[in-house]
Write a protein that holds these residues in place. Structure first.
Motif, PDB file in Angstrom:
ATOM      1  N   GLY A  67       0.814  -1.215   0.000  1.00  0.00           N
ATOM      2  CA  GLY A  67       0.000   0.000   0.000  1.00  0.00           C
ATOM      3  C   GLY A  67       0.847   1.264   0.000  1.00  0.00           C
ATOM      4  N   SER A  68       0.363   2.288  -0.687  1.00  0.00           N
ATOM      5  CA  SER A  68       1.113   3.549  -0.819  1.00  0.00           C
ATOM      6  C   SER A  68       0.863   4.429   0.400  1.00  0.00           C
ATOM      7  CB  SER A  68       0.684   4.272  -2.103  1.00  0.00           C
ATOM      8  OG  SER A  68       1.407   5.474  -2.253  1.00  0.00           O
ATOM      9  N   LEU A  69       1.676   4.245   1.430  1.00  0.00           N
ATOM     10  CA  LEU A  69       1.473   4.971   2.686  1.00  0.00           C
ATOM     11  C   LEU A  69       1.764   6.460   2.542  1.00  0.00           C
ATOM     12  CD1 LEU A  69       2.925   2.347   5.176  1.00  0.00           C
ATOM     13  CD2 LEU A  69       0.540   3.038   4.938  1.00  0.00           C
ATOM     14  N   GLU A  70       2.730   6.832   1.723  1.00  0.00           N
ATOM     15  CA  GLU A  70       3.028   8.254   1.524  1.00  0.00           C
ATOM     16  C   GLU A  70       1.850   8.965   0.853  1.00  0.00           C
ATOM     17  OE1 GLU A  70       5.512  10.068   2.728  1.00  0.00           O
ATOM     18  OE2 GLU A  70       6.016   8.201   3.782  1.00  0.00           O
ATOM     19  N   GLU A  71       1.233   8.298  -0.116  1.00  0.00           N
ATOM     20  CA  GLU A  71       0.049   8.865  -0.756  1.00  0.00           C
ATOM     21  C   GLU A  71      -1.087   8.995   0.248  1.00  0.00           C
ATOM     22  OE1 GLU A  71      -2.413   9.943  -4.310  1.00  0.00           O
ATOM     23  OE2 GLU A  71      -0.375  10.228  -3.562  1.00  0.00           O
ATOM     24  N   LEU A  72      -1.240   7.992   1.112  1.00  0.00           N
ATOM     25  CA  LEU A  72      -2.279   8.037   2.134  1.00  0.00           C
ATOM     26  C   LEU A  72      -2.069   9.233   3.059  1.00  0.00           C
ATOM     27  CD1 LEU A  72      -4.699   6.396   3.492  1.00  0.00           C
ATOM     28  CD2 LEU A  72      -2.949   5.636   5.102  1.00  0.00           C
ATOM     29  N   LYS A  73      -0.847   9.464   3.478  1.00  0.00           N
ATOM     30  CA  LYS A  73      -0.559  10.600   4.375  1.00  0.00           C
ATOM     31  C   LYS A  73      -0.905  11.918   3.696  1.00  0.00           C
ATOM     32  CE  LYS A  73       3.180   8.168   6.768  1.00  0.00           C
ATOM     33  NZ  LYS A  73       4.655   8.074   6.953  1.00  0.00           N
ATOM     34  N   ARG A  74      -0.564  12.027   2.404  1.00  0.00           N
ATOM     35  CA  ARG A  74      -0.847  13.258   1.669  1.00  0.00           C
ATOM     36  C   ARG A  74      -2.344  13.492   1.537  1.00  0.00           C
ATOM     37  NH1 ARG A  74      -2.402  15.020  -3.057  1.00  0.00           N
ATOM     38  NH2 ARG A  74      -2.758  12.913  -3.865  1.00  0.00           N
ATOM     39  N   VAL A  75      -3.075  12.446   1.146  1.00  0.00           N
ATOM     40  CA  VAL A  75      -4.518  12.576   0.940  1.00  0.00           C
ATOM     41  C   VAL A  75      -5.221  12.870   2.262  1.00  0.00           C
ATOM     42  CG1 VAL A  75      -6.607  11.316   0.279  1.00  0.00           C
ATOM     43  CG2 VAL A  75      -4.544  11.166  -1.136  1.00  0.00           C
ATOM     44  N   TRP A  76      -4.830  12.165   3.322  1.00  0.00           N
ATOM     45  CA  TRP A  76      -5.472  12.404   4.609  1.00  0.00           C
ATOM     46  C   TRP A  76      -5.236  13.836   5.086  1.00  0.00           C
ATOM     47  CZ3 TRP A  76      -3.642  13.447   9.639  1.00  0.00           C
ATOM     48  CH2 TRP A  76      -4.621  13.386  10.621  1.00  0.00           C
ATOM     49  N   LYS A  77      -4.042  14.350   4.883  1.00  0.00           N
ATOM     50  CA  LYS A  77      -3.749  15.734   5.271  1.00  0.00           C
ATOM     51  C   LYS A  77      -4.626  16.710   4.510  1.00  0.00           C
ATOM     52  CE  LYS A  77       0.055  19.065   5.572  1.00  0.00           C
ATOM     53  NZ  LYS A  77       1.506  19.298   5.307  1.00  0.00           N
ATOM     54  N   ASN A  78      -4.850  16.432   3.222  1.00  0.00           N
ATOM     55  CA  ASN A  78      -5.676  17.311   2.385  1.00  0.00           C
ATOM     56  C   ASN A  78      -7.154  17.223   2.738  1.00  0.00           C
ATOM     57  OD1 ASN A  78      -3.514  18.228   0.868  1.00  0.00           O
ATOM     58  ND2 ASN A  78      -3.752  16.658  -0.711  1.00  0.00           N
ATOM     59  N   ALA A  79      -7.622  16.016   3.056  1.00  0.00           N
ATOM     60  CA  ALA A  79      -9.072  15.769   3.119  1.00  0.00           C
ATOM     61  C   ALA A  79      -9.654  15.694   4.521  1.00  0.00           C
ATOM     62  CB  ALA A  79      -9.383  14.462   2.376  1.00  0.00           C
ATOM     63  N   GLN A  80      -8.839  15.583   5.558  1.00  0.00           N
ATOM     64  CA  GLN A  80      -9.347  15.243   6.876  1.00  0.00           C
ATOM     65  C   GLN A  80     -10.412  16.198   7.401  1.00  0.00           C
ATOM     66  OE1 GLN A  80      -6.580  15.947  10.214  1.00  0.00           O
ATOM     67  NE2 GLN A  80      -5.104  16.706   8.723  1.00  0.00           N
ATOM     68  N   HIS A  81     -10.346  17.456   7.019  1.00  0.00           N
ATOM     69  CA  HIS A  81     -11.318  18.437   7.512  1.00  0.00           C
ATOM     70  C   HIS A  81     -12.453  18.684   6.516  1.00  0.00           C
ATOM     71  CE1 HIS A  81      -8.679  19.111  10.852  1.00  0.00           C
ATOM     72  NE2 HIS A  81      -7.705  19.560  10.080  1.00  0.00           N
ATOM     73  N   ARG A  82     -12.535  17.877   5.482  1.00  0.00           N
ATOM     74  CA  ARG A  82     -13.548  18.063   4.439  1.00  0.00           C
ATOM     75  C   ARG A  82     -14.638  16.988   4.497  1.00  0.00           C
ATOM     76  NH1 ARG A  82     -10.556  21.872   4.166  1.00  0.00           N
ATOM     77  NH2 ARG A  82     -12.365  22.641   5.292  1.00  0.00           N
ATOM     78  N   ASN A  83     -14.715  16.260   5.595  1.00  0.00           N
ATOM     79  CA  ASN A  83     -15.722  15.203   5.765  1.00  0.00           C
ATOM     80  C   ASN A  83     -15.644  14.156   4.649  1.00  0.00           C
ATOM     81  OD1 ASN A  83     -17.873  13.911   7.087  1.00  0.00           O
ATOM     82  ND2 ASN A  83     -19.396  14.972   5.841  1.00  0.00           N
ATOM     83  N   PRO A  84     -14.480  13.555   4.428  1.00  0.00           N
ATOM     84  CA  PRO A  84     -14.349  12.554   3.356  1.00  0.00           C
ATOM     85  C   PRO A  84     -15.038  11.251   3.731  1.00  0.00           C
ATOM     86  CG  PRO A  84     -12.360  12.594   4.681  1.00  0.00           C
ATOM     87  CD  PRO A  84     -13.241  13.708   5.200  1.00  0.00           C
ATOM     88  N   LYS A  85     -15.411  10.490   2.724  1.00  0.00           N
ATOM     89  CA  LYS A  85     -15.909   9.145   2.970  1.00  0.00           C
ATOM     90  C   LYS A  85     -14.713   8.239   3.273  1.00  0.00           C
ATOM     91  CE  LYS A  85     -20.052   9.625   0.120  1.00  0.00           C
ATOM     92  NZ  LYS A  85     -20.839   9.096  -1.019  1.00  0.00           N
ATOM     93  N   PRO A  86     -14.930   7.173   4.049  1.00  0.00           N
ATOM     94  CA  PRO A  86     -13.808   6.283   4.374  1.00  0.00           C
ATOM     95  C   PRO A  86     -13.064   5.784   3.148  1.00  0.00           C
ATOM     96  CG  PRO A  86     -15.720   5.734   5.713  1.00  0.00           C
ATOM     97  CD  PRO A  86     -16.177   6.760   4.732  1.00  0.00           C
ATOM     98  N   MET A  87     -13.794   5.440   2.087  1.00  0.00           N
ATOM     99  CA  MET A  87     -13.143   4.915   0.888  1.00  0.00           C
ATOM    100  C   MET A  87     -12.270   5.972   0.208  1.00  0.00           C
ATOM    101  SD  MET A  87     -12.453   2.333  -0.921  1.00  0.00           S
ATOM    102  CE  MET A  87     -13.585   1.103  -0.287  1.00  0.00           C
ATOM    103  N   THR A  88     -12.608   7.241   0.363  1.00  0.00           N
ATOM    104  CA  THR A  88     -11.786   8.298  -0.225  1.00  0.00           C
ATOM    105  C   THR A  88     -10.387   8.278   0.371  1.00  0.00           C
ATOM    106  OG1 THR A  88     -13.754   9.649  -0.589  1.00  0.00           O
ATOM    107  CG2 THR A  88     -11.629  10.785  -0.620  1.00  0.00           C
ATOM    108  N   ILE A  89     -10.304   8.108   1.681  1.00  0.00           N
ATOM    109  CA  ILE A  89      -9.002   8.022   2.340  1.00  0.00           C
ATOM    110  C   ILE A  89      -8.311   6.708   1.984  1.00  0.00           C
ATOM    111  CG2 ILE A  89      -7.827   8.004   4.565  1.00  0.00           C
ATOM    112  CD1 ILE A  89      -9.082  10.695   3.856  1.00  0.00           C
TER     113      ILE A  89
END
Length: 431
Positions: free
Chosen positions: A270-292
Motif C-alpha cells: 500500500g502507498s502509505l506516503e500517498e495516504l498521508k498526503r490525501v489524509w492531510k488534504n481531506a481530513q477536515h472536508r468530511n471525506p468518505k472512508p473509501m476516499t481516504i
C-alpha cells in the motif's frame, strides 16, 4: 491488605469526585448533557426497575461521551435483571418490546413514549474463541466491567449521576490514554476485533499520534494473525470509523508496522506516503472512508481484493474504482479560465448514478478545497435540446439525430452551458 485511598480533587465541568479505592472510583455527574437524557420515557423505565428493585445504569460509550461533555447519540443500559425478569416487568406494565433478537445475549429493547431503550443483563464470559463468547448472567457490576475491551468503555453511570469506574477508565479518559481492561493479551484473545477497536478509539480519544504504550503494541503484533478469522463485515465496520477519525494516516501506517494490514484486506504494498498526503488534504472536508483508503491502492486489483475480504458495498467499491481511475487523469485545467470545467464536463457526459458526489470525493482526494466548495454549490444544468426537437425540424434518421445532438452538446459545453435551445437549433444550419 489493600486500604481505601480517599481523594478530594476540585469540581471540574459539573463533575463532583467523591472517593477512590484501588478497585472502584466514583463521583457525581451533574452536567446539562446528563440531565437532558431524562425524557418521560427514561423516567418511566427507571421507575419500573426501581419498583422491582433491580439496578439500572447507563453503560459503555454513552458514559464516555457524557464525561467528555458530549451529548451521546445512543444510550445503552445495563441491569441486574435477567432477560426473563425484564420481559415479565415490561409485559405487566404494558410496555412494548421490539427487536428482541439479542435476548440470547441478554438484551431486551423496550419502547416507551416513542423512544427505544436497549437494556442488557450483566454478563460474564464463560467460553471465548476469539470471535464469539458464551456468556452467563450475573449481578456483579465489576465482573461485567472486567469483560469489556478498553478501560474508557468499562464504566457505568447510575441514574442519580454516580459514576462507577473499576479500572481507572476516568483517569485514562482524562489523560487521553488507551488501555485494555486488565491483560491486553486476554482481552484481545477473547475477540480479535478488539485490535481494530483499539485503533478506532485511539483516533477518537488520543490527542497526539504515537502516544501508545509499547507493551500494548507488542501484544497487538503478537496477536494480529487472529484477525484472519474475523468476518469482513465486522472488520470494515471498525476500519471505516478509524479512517474518518483523528490520526487516520498514522493508525493505518501502524497497522502495517504491526502486521495487521495483511489480515484485513489492505494491499501488501500500500502507498502509505500517498495516504498521508490525501489524509492531510481531506481530513477536515468530511471525506468518505473509501476516499481516504483509496490512496493506498495502486490499481483496481487492490480494490477488488479488498472487496473480497471485507464485503464492502457496491457504492463503496465503485467509489474506490472511480478514484483509482481518475485521481490522475481528471484534474483541473490550468490553461482554462474555469478550472472546474473538466469536472463539470465529466458530469454532463456521464451516465453514472450520483456522479457529482464522486467528483466531490475526488476533489477532496486531490486537495482542491476551492473547487470542492464550488462543485458542492453547482446545480447540474439540463441540456435543452432533445431528439424530439430535431424530428420536428424534419430530421428523421436516428444516426443523424445522434450525431447532431452530440455536436450541439459540445457547443453547449463550450459556451459554459449558457446557450439555450433556440441558439443551439439555429446552429444546425451551419453544421
Amino acid at each position: 491488605m489493600w486500604r481505601s485511598v480517599f481523594l478530594r480533587p476540585a469540581v471540574v465541568n459539573g463533575i463532583h469526585p467523591l472517593w477512590k479505592t484501588r478497585s472502584l472510583f466514583t463521583m457525581q455527574l451533574k452536567t446539562k448533557e446528563f440531565q437532558s437524557l431524562f425524557t418521560e420515557g427514561l423516567k418511566g423505565i427507571a421507575e419500573l426497575f426501581e419498583k422491582h428493585r433491580f439496578e439500572l445504569r447507563i453503560a459503555g460509550g454513552a458514559v464516555r461521551d457524557l464525561l467528555n461533555g458530549k451529548q451521546p447519540q445512543d444510550v445503552d443500559f445495563a441491569t441486574t435483571a435477567t432477560p426473563e425478569e425484564m420481559k415479565n416487568m415490561f409485559q405487566v406494565a404494558g410496555i412494548r418490546m421490539i427487536n428482541n433478537k439479542g435476548e440470547q445475549h441478554g438484551t431486551i429493547t423496550a419502547r416507551l413514549h416513542e423512544q427505544n431503550f436497549e437494556v442488557t443483563t450483566l454478563r460474564v464470559d464463560v467460553v471465548t474463541d476469539g470471535r464469539h463468547a458464551e456468556v452467563e448472567f450475573t449481578t456483579d457490576w465489576e465482573k461485567d466491567a472486567e469483560r469489556r475491551d478498553l478501560t474508557i468503555n468499562s464504566m457505568f453511570l447510575g441514574l442519580d449521576g454516580t459514576l462507577y469506574d473499576y479500572f481507572n477508565g476516568f483517569e485514562d479518559l482524562q489523560n487521553r490514554k488507551m488501555r485494555f481492561v486488565g491483560s491486553a493479551a486476554e482481552r484481545i484473545q477473547e475477540d480479535y476485533l478488539r485490535i481494530l477497536r483499539y485503533f478506532r478509539f485511539y483516533g477518537r480519544i488520543a490527542e497526539e499520534p504515537g502516544d501508545h504504550e509499547p507493551e500494548t503494541l507488542e501484544v497487538i503484533k503478537e496477536n494480529s494473525k487472529g484477525l484472519a478469522a474475523i468476518s469482513g463485515e465486522r472488520i470494515w465496520m471498525e476500519l471505516k470509523k478509524t479512517l474518518i477519525g483523528n490520526h487516520a494516516a498514522h493508525l493505518v501506517s501502524l497497522m502495517y508496522d504491526l502486521d495487521v494490514a495483511q489480515y484485513i484486506g489492505l494491499p501488501v504494498n500500500g502507498s502509505l506516503e500517498e495516504l498521508k498526503r490525501v489524509w492531510k488534504n481531506a481530513q477536515h472536508r468530511n471525506p468518505k472512508p473509501m476516499t481516504i483508503l483509496s490512496a493506498l491502492f495502486r490499481g483496481p486489483d487492490d480494490v477488488n481484493k479488498l472487496d473480497l475480504r471485507l464485503k464492502i458495498s457496491r457504492e463503496e467499491k465503485n467509489l474506490g474504482l472511480f478514484l483509482v481511475k481518475h485521481r490522475r487523469d481528471l484534474r483541473k485545467a490550468d490553461n482554462e479560465a474555469d478550472s472546474l470545467k473538466p469536472f463539470r464536463d465529466y458530469i454532463i457526459d456521464s451516465r453514472e448514478p450520483d456522479v457529482q458526489s464522486r467528483i466531490c470525493e475526488l476533489l477532496k482526494y486531490q486537495g482542491e478545497e476551492q473547487l470542492l466548495a464550488e462543485m458542492e454549490k453547482w446545480s447540474i444544468p439540463r441540456f435543452p435540446v432533445s431528439g424530439h426537437d430535431l424530428r420536428k425540424m424534419g430530421i428523421t434518421s436516428g444516426k443523424e439525430i445522434g450525431a447532431i445532438l452530440q455536436t450541439l452538446r459540445d457547443l453547449w459545453k463550450k459556451s459554459g452551458y449558457q446557450m439555450d435551445k433556440d441558439e443551439l437549433l439555429k446552429d444546425i444550419k451551419n453544421l
